[in-house]
Design an enzyme around this catalytic site. Structure first.
Site: not given
Length: 173
Positions: A51, A53-55
């Site tokens: 996803t 922001t996570c990545s």
């Protein structure tokens, strides 16, 4: 929130060269004690592998600050998500993660017992983890940074306090 981390068994995959072939991995149960007992651990949890922001920021931020965090007396840094072991492995490989350990919470048991399981049905994700980070010493939660606005189907994705810099500032204080 409890003062102790939940006691569960994580279903993980580990490399085992004795298996041979193109996929030399086997299932291995890893308990909360295996991860936290007698150790100082930073764990951060996020909504999902691959996803945005996570990545782009959350996991890469902890990878970039890994040595600085370890230099503060931390034994391990874990990234937890309500994803399966295969997804977590491929995601870390895709991002070139070498130091942060990936922790699949495929059934969401740890996340639920932490009180951090939220619905993300508005995005088609089902149940996922709220974004947070914590410092754990010998199984006890010393400090928890939970993003503001905890709620089911949150219309945005707050990312203000669970980042690597906030944790590192806390560790250095």
């Amino acid at each position: 929130m409890t003062s102790n981390v939940p006691n569960i068994v994580f279903k993980t995959r580990v490399r085992d060269e004795s298996i041979g072939g193109d996929n030399p991995f086997r299932w291995q149960d890893v308990s909360s004690d295996d991860i936290f007992k007698g150790k100082k651990v930073v764990l951060f949890s996020l909504p999902g592998a691959y996803t945005p922001t996570c990545s782009s920021t959350h996991l890469p931020g902890y990878e970039a600050k890994y040595q600085d965090i370890i230099d503060q007396g931390v034994d391990d840094v874990y990234c937890l998500s309500v994803n399966d072991a295969f997804t977590m492995f491929q995601w870390s490989k895709h991002l070139g993660i070498e130091h942060v350990k990936m922790l699949p919470d495929g059934n969401g048991d740890f996340t639920r017992l932490m009180g951090m399981l939220v619905k993300k049905e508005n995005l088609g994700f089902g149940y996922r983890s709220w974004r947070y980070s914590m410092l754990v010493e010998d199984g006890k939660i010393v400090k928890l940074f939970s993003e503001p606005g905890f709620s089911d189907n949150c219309p945005d994705d707050p990312f203000t306090v669970s980042d690597a810099d906030t944790m590192l500032d806390y560790l250095k204080s």
